[in-house]
Design a protein around this motif. Structure first.
Motif, PDB file in Angstrom:
ATOM      1  N   ALA A  63       0.185  -3.722   0.807  1.00  0.00           N
ATOM      2  CA  ALA A  63      -0.679  -3.428  -0.335  1.00  0.00           C
ATOM      3  C   ALA A  63      -1.009  -1.942  -0.395  1.00  0.00           C
ATOM      4  O   ALA A  63      -1.075  -1.358  -1.482  1.00  0.00           O
ATOM      5  CB  ALA A  63      -1.952  -4.254  -0.251  1.00  0.00           C
ATOM      6  N   ALA A  64      -1.199  -1.315   0.777  1.00  0.00           N
ATOM      7  CA  ALA A  64      -1.479   0.120   0.799  1.00  0.00           C
ATOM      8  C   ALA A  64      -0.290   0.916   0.289  1.00  0.00           C
ATOM      9  O   ALA A  64      -0.441   1.873  -0.484  1.00  0.00           O
ATOM     10  CB  ALA A  64      -1.839   0.553   2.219  1.00  0.00           C
ATOM     11  N   ARG A  65       0.924   0.511   0.679  1.00  0.00           N
ATOM     12  CA  ARG A  65       2.114   1.209   0.202  1.00  0.00           C
ATOM     13  C   ARG A  65       2.297   0.998  -1.300  1.00  0.00           C
ATOM     14  O   ARG A  65       2.686   1.920  -2.019  1.00  0.00           O
ATOM     15  CB  ARG A  65       3.341   0.721   0.961  1.00  0.00           C
ATOM     16  CG  ARG A  65       4.602   1.473   0.558  1.00  0.00           C
ATOM     17  CD  ARG A  65       5.835   0.977   1.250  1.00  0.00           C
ATOM     18  NE  ARG A  65       6.962   1.780   0.829  1.00  0.00           N
ATOM     19  CZ  ARG A  65       7.570   2.686   1.564  1.00  0.00           C
ATOM     20  NH1 ARG A  65       7.156   2.924   2.805  1.00  0.00           N
ATOM     21  NH2 ARG A  65       8.590   3.380   1.095  1.00  0.00           N
ATOM     22  N   THR A  66       2.034  -0.193  -1.775  1.00  0.00           N
ATOM     23  CA  THR A  66       2.157  -0.459  -3.213  1.00  0.00           C
ATOM     24  C   THR A  66       1.201   0.414  -4.020  1.00  0.00           C
ATOM     25  O   THR A  66       1.546   0.930  -5.084  1.00  0.00           O
ATOM     26  CB  THR A  66       1.874  -1.937  -3.499  1.00  0.00           C
ATOM     27  OG1 THR A  66       2.813  -2.734  -2.773  1.00  0.00           O
ATOM     28  CG2 THR A  66       2.002  -2.238  -4.979  1.00  0.00           C
ATOM     29  N   VAL A  74      -0.653  13.602  -6.418  1.00  0.00           N
ATOM     30  CA  VAL A  74       0.196  14.357  -5.492  1.00  0.00           C
ATOM     31  C   VAL A  74       0.066  13.816  -4.077  1.00  0.00           C
ATOM     32  O   VAL A  74       0.980  13.968  -3.259  1.00  0.00           O
ATOM     33  CB  VAL A  74      -0.175  15.854  -5.533  1.00  0.00           C
ATOM     34  CG1 VAL A  74       0.153  16.460  -6.884  1.00  0.00           C
ATOM     35  CG2 VAL A  74      -1.646  16.065  -5.196  1.00  0.00           C
ATOM     36  N   ALA A  75      -1.072  13.186  -3.773  1.00  0.00           N
ATOM     37  CA  ALA A  75      -1.256  12.620  -2.435  1.00  0.00           C
ATOM     38  C   ALA A  75      -0.341  11.426  -2.201  1.00  0.00           C
ATOM     39  O   ALA A  75      -0.112  11.043  -1.045  1.00  0.00           O
ATOM     40  CB  ALA A  75      -2.710  12.211  -2.230  1.00  0.00           C
ATOM     41  N   ALA A  76       0.187  10.821  -3.256  1.00  0.00           N
ATOM     42  CA  ALA A  76       1.060   9.662  -3.086  1.00  0.00           C
ATOM     43  C   ALA A  76       2.305  10.022  -2.279  1.00  0.00           C
ATOM     44  O   ALA A  76       2.779   9.233  -1.461  1.00  0.00           O
ATOM     45  CB  ALA A  76       1.455   9.100  -4.454  1.00  0.00           C
ATOM     46  N   ASP A  77       2.844  11.225  -2.497  1.00  0.00           N
ATOM     47  CA  ASP A  77       4.022  11.645  -1.733  1.00  0.00           C
ATOM     48  C   ASP A  77       3.702  11.744  -0.243  1.00  0.00           C
ATOM     49  O   ASP A  77       4.546  11.425   0.606  1.00  0.00           O
ATOM     50  CB  ASP A  77       4.528  12.997  -2.249  1.00  0.00           C
ATOM     51  CG  ASP A  77       5.038  12.906  -3.680  1.00  0.00           C
ATOM     52  OD1 ASP A  77       5.450  11.805  -4.089  1.00  0.00           O
ATOM     53  OD2 ASP A  77       5.026  13.932  -4.387  1.00  0.00           O
ATOM     54  N   ILE A  78       2.505  12.194   0.078  1.00  0.00           N
ATOM     55  CA  ILE A  78       2.113  12.302   1.485  1.00  0.00           C
ATOM     56  C   ILE A  78       2.025  10.921   2.118  1.00  0.00           C
ATOM     57  O   ILE A  78       2.537  10.682   3.221  1.00  0.00           O
ATOM     58  CB  ILE A  78       0.761  13.033   1.594  1.00  0.00           C
ATOM     59  CG1 ILE A  78       0.879  14.452   1.034  1.00  0.00           C
ATOM     60  CG2 ILE A  78       0.274  13.063   3.032  1.00  0.00           C
ATOM     61  CD1 ILE A  78      -0.433  15.207   1.006  1.00  0.00           C
ATOM     62  N   PHE A  79       1.402   9.972   1.432  1.00  0.00           N
ATOM     63  CA  PHE A  79       1.274   8.619   1.965  1.00  0.00           C
ATOM     64  C   PHE A  79       2.638   7.944   2.110  1.00  0.00           C
ATOM     65  O   PHE A  79       2.900   7.270   3.105  1.00  0.00           O
ATOM     66  CB  PHE A  79       0.370   7.786   1.066  1.00  0.00           C
ATOM     67  CG  PHE A  79      -1.055   8.235   1.071  1.00  0.00           C
ATOM     68  CD1 PHE A  79      -1.679   8.622   2.244  1.00  0.00           C
ATOM     69  CD2 PHE A  79      -1.791   8.289  -0.103  1.00  0.00           C
ATOM     70  CE1 PHE A  79      -2.995   9.038   2.266  1.00  0.00           C
ATOM     71  CE2 PHE A  79      -3.108   8.699  -0.104  1.00  0.00           C
ATOM     72  CZ  PHE A  79      -3.715   9.072   1.078  1.00  0.00           C
ATOM     73  N   ALA A  99       3.698  14.333  12.071  1.00  0.00           N
ATOM     74  CA  ALA A  99       4.613  15.393  11.662  1.00  0.00           C
ATOM     75  C   ALA A  99       5.164  15.140  10.269  1.00  0.00           C
ATOM     76  O   ALA A  99       5.282  16.066   9.456  1.00  0.00           O
ATOM     77  CB  ALA A  99       5.758  15.514  12.678  1.00  0.00           C
ATOM     78  N   ALA A 100       5.492  13.888   9.966  1.00  0.00           N
ATOM     79  CA  ALA A 100       6.015  13.566   8.642  1.00  0.00           C
ATOM     80  C   ALA A 100       4.969  13.813   7.563  1.00  0.00           C
ATOM     81  O   ALA A 100       5.268  14.357   6.487  1.00  0.00           O
ATOM     82  CB  ALA A 100       6.480  12.104   8.610  1.00  0.00           C
ATOM     83  N   VAL A 101       3.729  13.421   7.846  1.00  0.00           N
ATOM     84  CA  VAL A 101       2.648  13.640   6.884  1.00  0.00           C
ATOM     85  C   VAL A 101       2.412  15.128   6.674  1.00  0.00           C
ATOM     86  O   VAL A 101       2.218  15.590   5.541  1.00  0.00           O
ATOM     87  CB  VAL A 101       1.362  12.933   7.366  1.00  0.00           C
ATOM     88  CG1 VAL A 101       0.163  13.363   6.531  1.00  0.00           C
ATOM     89  CG2 VAL A 101       1.540  11.422   7.287  1.00  0.00           C
ATOM     90  N   ASP A 204      -4.674  13.352   7.901  1.00  0.00           N
ATOM     91  CA  ASP A 204      -4.965  13.086   9.316  1.00  0.00           C
ATOM     92  C   ASP A 204      -5.551  11.691   9.509  1.00  0.00           C
ATOM     93  O   ASP A 204      -5.158  10.952  10.430  1.00  0.00           O
ATOM     94  CB  ASP A 204      -5.935  14.137   9.848  1.00  0.00           C
ATOM     95  CG  ASP A 204      -5.308  15.514   9.939  1.00  0.00           C
ATOM     96  OD1 ASP A 204      -4.059  15.593   9.886  1.00  0.00           O
ATOM     97  OD2 ASP A 204      -6.050  16.509  10.036  1.00  0.00           O
ATOM     98  N   GLU A 205      -6.491  11.320   8.653  1.00  0.00           N
ATOM     99  CA  GLU A 205      -7.081   9.986   8.757  1.00  0.00           C
ATOM    100  C   GLU A 205      -6.045   8.893   8.500  1.00  0.00           C
ATOM    101  O   GLU A 205      -6.009   7.864   9.185  1.00  0.00           O
ATOM    102  CB  GLU A 205      -8.237   9.854   7.765  1.00  0.00           C
ATOM    103  CG  GLU A 205      -8.949   8.510   7.829  1.00  0.00           C
ATOM    104  CD  GLU A 205     -10.061   8.417   6.808  1.00  0.00           C
ATOM    105  OE1 GLU A 205     -10.769   7.398   6.799  1.00  0.00           O
ATOM    106  OE2 GLU A 205     -10.208   9.358   6.000  1.00  0.00           O
ATOM    107  N   PHE A 206      -5.167   9.135   7.529  1.00  0.00           N
ATOM    108  CA  PHE A 206      -4.126   8.169   7.199  1.00  0.00           C
ATOM    109  C   PHE A 206      -3.162   7.988   8.370  1.00  0.00           C
ATOM    110  O   PHE A 206      -2.775   6.856   8.707  1.00  0.00           O
ATOM    111  CB  PHE A 206      -3.389   8.663   5.952  1.00  0.00           C
ATOM    112  CG  PHE A 206      -2.114   7.949   5.648  1.00  0.00           C
ATOM    113  CD1 PHE A 206      -2.110   6.627   5.225  1.00  0.00           C
ATOM    114  CD2 PHE A 206      -0.899   8.600   5.778  1.00  0.00           C
ATOM    115  CE1 PHE A 206      -0.926   5.969   4.943  1.00  0.00           C
ATOM    116  CE2 PHE A 206       0.287   7.958   5.495  1.00  0.00           C
ATOM    117  CZ  PHE A 206       0.273   6.641   5.081  1.00  0.00           C
TER     118      PHE A 206
END
Length: 241
Positions: A63-66, A74-79, A99-101, A204-206
């Motif tokens: 659900a979080a990915r959806t 723009v934060a969607a790309d980070i998640f 590192a990916a984030v 960082d929290e994610f």
């Protein structure tokens, strides 16, 4: 200053003044484009971060990915970058998620800073372009003075002073254009600094939540103070003396 005076100075400015006016228009276009691009970026990112965190706290990673896939923030790309890395590294406890984030956050920062170099360039070179126009105008005025003297004229300074005052318009316009560009540039720099700090904290929290999911550990609950166990009564010796 009337419209005729402005047109007069524009004609005298020639190519130099035309370049300065073109730079002013370019700075205004870039500023409007960045205002539109950054409009609501912080608010949409914050709302998406709250939605993703809520799903992860419940343990509902799909659900979080959806929610990230459906968002235009723009934060969607980070998640999404974090989710992709998490799916590949669940067996290793989510190694490499941070590192990916962070890499994707750097890419987002580049997108948000796009075209700001134009404002910085305009703010730094337009005073010199205006100064060049002024120097060229003064040289032209003194040349006209020399020709007047050679032709038998009095060589009065009236014509020279008029030419110099008209040439100084280029410097004034160059300074005004530079001030305009630097005001826009500093505004966007301050605004982006705040947005990027928010994205860093959110990322960082994610990443921490994803690593907890990969490790199979639920988010750490708030500490609870257990009540003290009741004390046992004192033992009484019932044997006869």
């Amino acid at each position: 200053m009337s419209l005729n005076d402005i047109l007069h100075y524009l004609r005298l400015g020639g190519v130099t003044l035309a370049l300065l006016l073109l730079a002013s228009v370019a700075a205004l276009v870039v500023a409007v484009e960045r205002i539109i691009a950054l409009w609501g970026v912080s608010e949409r990112s914050r709302l998406l971060g709250e939605a993703v965190s809520k799903h992860l706290l419940r343990g509902d990673v799909p659900a979080a990915r959806t929610a990230a896939e459906r968002s235009d923030s723009v934060a969607a790309d980070i998640f999404l970058a974090g989710f992709d890395r998490w799916e590949r590294s669940r067996g290793t406890g989510g190694a490499g998620v941070e590192a990916a984030v962070e890499r994707e956050r750097a890419q987002v920062a580049l997108k948000l800073r796009r075209n700001l170099w134009i404002l910085a360039t305009i703010g730094s070179i337009t005073p010199f372009v205006g100064l060049f126009g002024t120097v060229a105008g003064i040289m032209r005025s003194f040349k006209d003075l020399g020709l007047d003297v050679e032709a038998g004229g009095t060589g009065g300074t009236g014509a020279v002073m008029t030419g110099i005052s008209e040439a100084l318009v280029a410097t004034a316009v160059g300074i005004l254009v530079a001030v305009q560009a630097m005001v826009f540039y500093n505004y966007f720099q301050a605004r982006l600094s705040r947005v990027l700090v928010e994205l860093r904290l959110m990322g960082d929290e994610f990443a921490e939540m994803l690593k907890e999911r990969a490790s199979g550990l639920p988010p750490e609950p708030a500490p609870r103070v257990d009540p003290q166990p009741p004390t046992s009564p004192a033992r009484v010796d019932t044997q006869p003396a």
